[in-house]
Design an enzyme around this catalytic site. Structure first.
Site, PDB file in Angstrom:
ATOM      1  N   LYS A 128       0.839  -1.208   0.000  1.00 30.96           N
ATOM      2  CA  LYS A 128       0.000   0.000   0.000  1.00 30.96           C
ATOM      3  C   LYS A 128       0.876   1.261   0.000  1.00 30.96           C
ATOM      4  CE  LYS A 128      -2.065  -1.108   3.864  1.00 30.96           C
ATOM      5  NZ  LYS A 128      -1.327  -2.353   4.143  1.00 30.96           N
ATOM      6  N   ARG A 151      -9.860   0.723   8.692  1.00 29.97           N
ATOM      7  CA  ARG A 151      -9.267  -0.565   9.006  1.00 29.97           C
ATOM      8  C   ARG A 151     -10.174  -1.454   9.848  1.00 29.97           C
ATOM      9  NH1 ARG A 151      -3.358   0.294   8.330  1.00 29.97           N
ATOM     10  NH2 ARG A 151      -2.287  -1.071   9.741  1.00 29.97           N
ATOM     11  N   ARG A 166      11.882  -5.408   4.943  1.00 29.42           N
ATOM     12  CA  ARG A 166      11.644  -3.968   4.696  1.00 29.42           C
ATOM     13  C   ARG A 166      12.636  -3.103   5.482  1.00 29.42           C
ATOM     14  NH1 ARG A 166       5.800  -1.446   5.403  1.00 29.42           N
ATOM     15  NH2 ARG A 166       5.904  -2.476   7.428  1.00 29.42           N
ATOM     16  N   ARG A 219      11.580  -1.302  10.978  1.00 31.02           N
ATOM     17  CA  ARG A 219      10.480  -0.879  11.854  1.00 31.02           C
ATOM     18  C   ARG A 219      10.321  -1.848  13.020  1.00 31.02           C
ATOM     19  NH1 ARG A 219       5.274   0.668   8.168  1.00 31.02           N
ATOM     20  NH2 ARG A 219       4.246  -0.640   9.697  1.00 31.02           N
ATOM     21  N   ARG A 232      -0.086  -8.855  13.338  1.00 34.26           N
ATOM     22  CA  ARG A 232      -0.714  -7.866  12.436  1.00 34.26           C
ATOM     23  C   ARG A 232      -1.571  -8.577  11.385  1.00 34.26           C
ATOM     24  NH1 ARG A 232       4.457  -4.980  10.572  1.00 34.26           N
ATOM     25  NH2 ARG A 232       3.143  -3.813   9.129  1.00 34.26           N
TER      26      ARG A 232
END
Ligand code: AP5
Length: 226
Positions: free
Chosen positions: A23, A98, A137, A170, A181
């Site tokens: 996203k 969400r 990431r 992160r 998540r």
């Protein structure tokens, strides 16, 4: 033959999809291409945490555990943000709504502000790929640009191509938090696919393709709205 691109005066887009589907990556490219403001609720919270604001204090625990920040807090932030002048020609929402409650609150906010959503782009991606994307990431600590150690690497390892900032991982990209998540996504967010399907504004896009191909498919979906 010259292919003419459609230029939109107003465009309001929601990006839906599990964590790691792409996203944020796609939102940056779409916002540059379509000249729309990119609103990422995750980025807003991370900025607040960095600046040690009271919003950041409220959000930090939820984020570190991979849980959702309470609906009312998020909805108020988005309601304020989309009223700013830079959103007058539209926006791309990345990470909101969400939950069912957020989607209903947002419908009311849009109604109050005489706005509507043009399209919900639902980026799909399977869980194994998501885990490898999120564990790999890396994010620039200065400008927030996102990379992947193997898929989308920076030119110089550990350094941002755009601003030379240092790249970091992160806090919520650790494997256990990623699993949580994904669970939260399945339990609280996935139902929004049907919610927007019923409104006839949902288009699903394969997020497992190389980022350029996913982007082209998203642009096709946007251009076909006219
Ligand atoms: P948020 O920041 O929104 O995280 P998320 O939804 O979990 O999404 P991600 O940022 O992890 O993934 P993405 O889909 O943007 O993927 P990306 O493009 O980076 O939210 C974080 C937290 O904030 C939440 O857990 C919650 O606590 C809170 N929060 C935020 N919004 C909230 C809300 N509305 N309500 C309540 N709480 C909220 O890509 C991932 C990786 O893959 C990158 O390394 C990238 O380089 C790579 N990649 C991307 N596309 C491709 C591709 N096509 N091919 C190969 N690699 C790719």
């Amino acid at each position: 033959m010259v292919v003419q691109e459609v230029v939109f005066n107003h465009m309001r887009i929601i990006l839906l999809g599990p964590p790691g589907a792409g996203k944020g990556t796609q939102a940056v490219d779409l916002s540059n291409k379509l000249n729309l403001v990119h609103i990422s609720t995750g980025d807003i919270f991370r900025e607040a945490i960095k600046n040690k604001t009271s919003l950041g204090e409220k959000a930090q625990g939820y984020m570190n555990r991979g849980e959702l920040v309470p609906d009312q807090i998020v909805a108020e932030i988005v309601a304020d943000r989309i009223q700013k002048n830079d959103c007058s020609t539209g926006f791309i929402l990345d990470g909101f709504p969400r939950t069912d409650v957020q989607a209903s609150l947002f419908d009311q906010i849009l109604w109050d502000q005489k706005m509507s959503i043009d399209v919900v782009l639902n980026i799909t991606c399977d869980e194994q790929l998501i885990i490898s994307r999120l564990t790999g990431r890396r994010v620039c600590k200065d400008c927030g640009a996102t990379y992947h150690v193997t898929n989308i690497p920076p030119i110089k390892e550990g350094i941002c191509d755009h601003c030379q900032g240092v790249l970091f991982q992160r806090e919520d990209d650790k494997k256990d938090t990623i699993i949580n998540r994904l669970k939260v996504y399945n339990e609280q967010t996935a139902s929004l696919i049907d919610f927007y399907k019923q409104k006839n504004i949902l288009v699903s896009i394969d997020g497992s393709l190389p980022k350029e191909e996913t982007f082209e498919n998203m642009m096709d979906a946007v251009n076909s709205l006219n």
